[in-house]
Design a protein around this motif. Structure first.
Motif, PDB file in Angstrom:
ATOM      1  N   MET A   1     -10.335  -1.616  -2.990  1.00 33.43           N
ATOM      2  CA  MET A   1      -8.987  -1.157  -3.284  1.00 33.43           C
ATOM      3  C   MET A   1      -8.260  -2.282  -3.991  1.00 33.43           C
ATOM      4  O   MET A   1      -8.238  -3.412  -3.505  1.00 33.43           O
ATOM      5  CB  MET A   1      -8.274  -0.807  -1.979  1.00 33.43           C
ATOM      6  CG  MET A   1      -7.398   0.368  -2.081  1.00 33.43           C
ATOM      7  SD  MET A   1      -6.728   0.916  -0.502  1.00 33.43           S
ATOM      8  CE  MET A   1      -6.411  -0.544   0.415  1.00 33.43           C
ATOM      9  N   ILE A   2      -7.686  -1.977  -5.134  1.00 33.33           N
ATOM     10  CA  ILE A   2      -6.892  -2.946  -5.880  1.00 33.33           C
ATOM     11  C   ILE A   2      -5.480  -2.391  -5.942  1.00 33.33           C
ATOM     12  O   ILE A   2      -5.265  -1.299  -6.476  1.00 33.33           O
ATOM     13  CB  ILE A   2      -7.463  -3.179  -7.290  1.00 33.33           C
ATOM     14  CG1 ILE A   2      -8.911  -3.648  -7.165  1.00 33.33           C
ATOM     15  CG2 ILE A   2      -6.623  -4.190  -8.056  1.00 33.33           C
ATOM     16  CD1 ILE A   2      -9.796  -3.171  -8.258  1.00 33.33           C
TER      17      ILE A   2
ATOM     18  N   ASP B   1      -5.817   1.420  -7.127  1.00 30.19           N
ATOM     19  CA  ASP B   1      -7.136   1.839  -7.598  1.00 30.19           C
ATOM     20  C   ASP B   1      -8.092   1.783  -6.418  1.00 30.19           C
ATOM     21  O   ASP B   1      -8.164   0.763  -5.724  1.00 30.19           O
ATOM     22  CB  ASP B   1      -7.653   0.911  -8.702  1.00 30.19           C
ATOM     23  CG  ASP B   1      -6.961   1.152 -10.026  1.00 30.19           C
ATOM     24  OD1 ASP B   1      -7.054   2.283 -10.534  1.00 30.19           O
ATOM     25  OD2 ASP B   1      -6.334   0.214 -10.543  1.00 30.19           O
ATOM     26  N   ILE B   2      -8.817   2.878  -6.205  1.00 30.56           N
ATOM     27  CA  ILE B   2      -9.804   2.954  -5.128  1.00 30.56           C
ATOM     28  C   ILE B   2     -11.157   3.220  -5.777  1.00 30.56           C
ATOM     29  O   ILE B   2     -11.287   4.162  -6.566  1.00 30.56           O
ATOM     30  CB  ILE B   2      -9.474   4.087  -4.139  1.00 30.56           C
ATOM     31  CG1 ILE B   2      -8.048   3.940  -3.612  1.00 30.56           C
ATOM     32  CG2 ILE B   2     -10.488   4.109  -2.994  1.00 30.56           C
ATOM     33  CD1 ILE B   2      -7.509   5.207  -2.974  1.00 30.56           C
ATOM     34  N   VAL B   3     -12.160   2.394  -5.446  1.00 34.18           N
ATOM     35  CA  VAL B   3     -13.493   2.537  -6.027  1.00 34.18           C
ATOM     36  C   VAL B   3     -14.514   2.452  -4.901  1.00 34.18           C
ATOM     37  O   VAL B   3     -14.441   1.559  -4.058  1.00 34.18           O
ATOM     38  CB  VAL B   3     -13.783   1.414  -7.055  1.00 34.18           C
ATOM     39  CG1 VAL B   3     -15.157   1.596  -7.672  1.00 34.18           C
ATOM     40  CG2 VAL B   3     -12.707   1.363  -8.126  1.00 34.18           C
TER      41      VAL B   3
ATOM     42  N   VAL C   1     -10.495   6.509  -8.179  1.00 31.80           N
ATOM     43  CA  VAL C   1      -9.233   7.232  -8.337  1.00 31.80           C
ATOM     44  C   VAL C   1      -8.115   6.206  -8.488  1.00 31.80           C
ATOM     45  O   VAL C   1      -8.185   5.115  -7.932  1.00 31.80           O
ATOM     46  CB  VAL C   1      -8.970   8.178  -7.135  1.00 31.80           C
ATOM     47  CG1 VAL C   1      -8.759   7.413  -5.858  1.00 31.80           C
ATOM     48  CG2 VAL C   1      -7.804   9.097  -7.413  1.00 31.80           C
ATOM     49  N   ARG C   2      -7.118   6.544  -9.295  1.00 32.51           N
ATOM     50  CA  ARG C   2      -5.922   5.704  -9.453  1.00 32.51           C
ATOM     51  C   ARG C   2      -4.715   6.542  -9.036  1.00 32.51           C
ATOM     52  O   ARG C   2      -4.550   7.670  -9.471  1.00 32.51           O
ATOM     53  CB  ARG C   2      -5.763   5.233 -10.887  1.00 32.51           C
ATOM     54  CG  ARG C   2      -4.431   4.489 -11.107  1.00 32.51           C
ATOM     55  CD  ARG C   2      -4.331   3.906 -12.477  1.00 32.51           C
ATOM     56  NE  ARG C   2      -5.072   2.639 -12.442  1.00 32.51           N
ATOM     57  CZ  ARG C   2      -5.103   1.782 -13.446  1.00 32.51           C
ATOM     58  NH1 ARG C   2      -4.480   2.035 -14.564  1.00 32.51           N
ATOM     59  NH2 ARG C   2      -5.771   0.658 -13.323  1.00 32.51           N
TER      60      ARG C   2
ATOM     61  N   VAL D   1      -1.924  11.176  -7.980  1.00 32.88           N
ATOM     62  CA  VAL D   1      -3.143  10.820  -8.693  1.00 32.88           C
ATOM     63  C   VAL D   1      -2.873  10.865 -10.186  1.00 32.88           C
ATOM     64  O   VAL D   1      -2.343  11.844 -10.699  1.00 32.88           O
ATOM     65  CB  VAL D   1      -4.290  11.794  -8.340  1.00 32.88           C
ATOM     66  CG1 VAL D   1      -5.525  11.514  -9.176  1.00 32.88           C
ATOM     67  CG2 VAL D   1      -4.617  11.731  -6.861  1.00 32.88           C
ATOM     68  N   CYS D   2      -3.218   9.791 -10.899  1.00 29.99           N
ATOM     69  CA  CYS D   2      -3.050   9.799 -12.357  1.00 29.99           C
ATOM     70  C   CYS D   2      -4.388   9.698 -13.085  1.00 29.99           C
ATOM     71  O   CYS D   2      -4.459  10.015 -14.266  1.00 29.99           O
ATOM     72  CB  CYS D   2      -2.076   8.723 -12.813  1.00 29.99           C
ATOM     73  SG  CYS D   2      -2.530   7.051 -12.400  1.00 29.99           S
ATOM     74  N   GLU D   3      -5.454   9.276 -12.412  1.00 31.59           N
ATOM     75  CA  GLU D   3      -6.806   9.236 -12.984  1.00 31.59           C
ATOM     76  C   GLU D   3      -7.807   9.447 -11.862  1.00 31.59           C
ATOM     77  O   GLU D   3      -7.612   8.981 -10.747  1.00 31.59           O
ATOM     78  CB  GLU D   3      -7.122   7.869 -13.606  1.00 31.59           C
ATOM     79  CG  GLU D   3      -6.424   7.550 -14.870  1.00 31.59           C
ATOM     80  CD  GLU D   3      -6.792   6.148 -15.377  1.00 31.59           C
ATOM     81  OE1 GLU D   3      -7.967   5.732 -15.199  1.00 31.59           O
ATOM     82  OE2 GLU D   3      -5.912   5.490 -15.911  1.00 31.59           O
ATOM     83  N   GLU D   4      -8.900  10.156 -12.187  1.00 29.52           N
ATOM     84  CA  GLU D   4      -9.963  10.340 -11.195  1.00 29.52           C
ATOM     85  C   GLU D   4     -11.281  10.501 -11.930  1.00 29.52           C
ATOM     86  O   GLU D   4     -11.368  11.207 -12.924  1.00 29.52           O
ATOM     87  CB  GLU D   4      -9.667  11.571 -10.342  1.00 29.52           C
ATOM     88  CG  GLU D   4     -10.451  11.632  -9.090  1.00 29.52           C
ATOM     89  CD  GLU D   4      -9.834  12.565  -8.042  1.00 29.52           C
ATOM     90  OE1 GLU D   4     -10.414  12.607  -6.948  1.00 29.52           O
ATOM     91  OE2 GLU D   4      -8.826  13.213  -8.306  1.00 29.52           O
ATOM     92  N   SER D   5     -12.301   9.816 -11.446  1.00 31.38           N
ATOM     93  CA  SER D   5     -13.632   9.966 -12.035  1.00 31.38           C
ATOM     94  C   SER D   5     -14.708   9.875 -10.969  1.00 31.38           C
ATOM     95  O   SER D   5     -14.488   9.423  -9.892  1.00 31.38           O
ATOM     96  CB  SER D   5     -13.875   8.906 -13.110  1.00 31.38           C
ATOM     97  OG  SER D   5     -13.857   7.622 -12.546  1.00 31.38           O
TER      98      SER D   5
END
Length: 116
Positions: free
Chosen positions: A64-65, A76-78, A4-5, A112-116
């Motif tokens: 987390m970046i 950014d969280i991955v 997620v971003r 949230v602007c992106e999520e995958s």
């Protein structure tokens, strides 16, 4: 893998945020990897931790970046590695880890602007 971003039009005190929940659960015995990189008038922080999940019998990695620019922050969280078995079933552990951290930033006004 889950990611997620989030963004916000402000800066944050990341060191203070990392002291609270849910980040303490992502510190292994060896601690959390945390590095800051200065880039022009901004800063990039990379934070990586892991947590063992009993339901998958695997260790989940969360990265987390955080990119801080003047008056803007992008996070950014991955999460990954939370799957187990021949079919690579995560039983929701990767999503759960991202959801916990996303909630912290959402409560601070991040969107949230992106999520995958």
């Amino acid at each position: 893998m889950k990611s997620v971003r989030l963004t916000a039009d402000r800066n944050i005190d990341l060191q203070e945020i990392l002291k609270g929940e849910p980040f303490s659960c992502f510190c292994s015995e060896d601690g959390m990897y945390l590095r800051e990189f200065i880039e022009g008038d901004g800063k990039i922080t990379v934070c990586i931790g892991e947590e063992f999940y009993f339901r998958t019998n695997s260790t989940l990695m969360v990265a987390m970046i955080v990119k801080e620019e003047p008056n803007k922050t992008i996070v950014d969280i991955v999460s990954g590695g939370g799957k187990t078995g021949w079919l690579n079933v995560s039983w929701g552990s990767e999503n759960s880890a991202v959801k916990k951290i996303k909630k912290v930033f959402a409560n601070m006004g991040f969107e949230v602007c992106e999520e995958s």
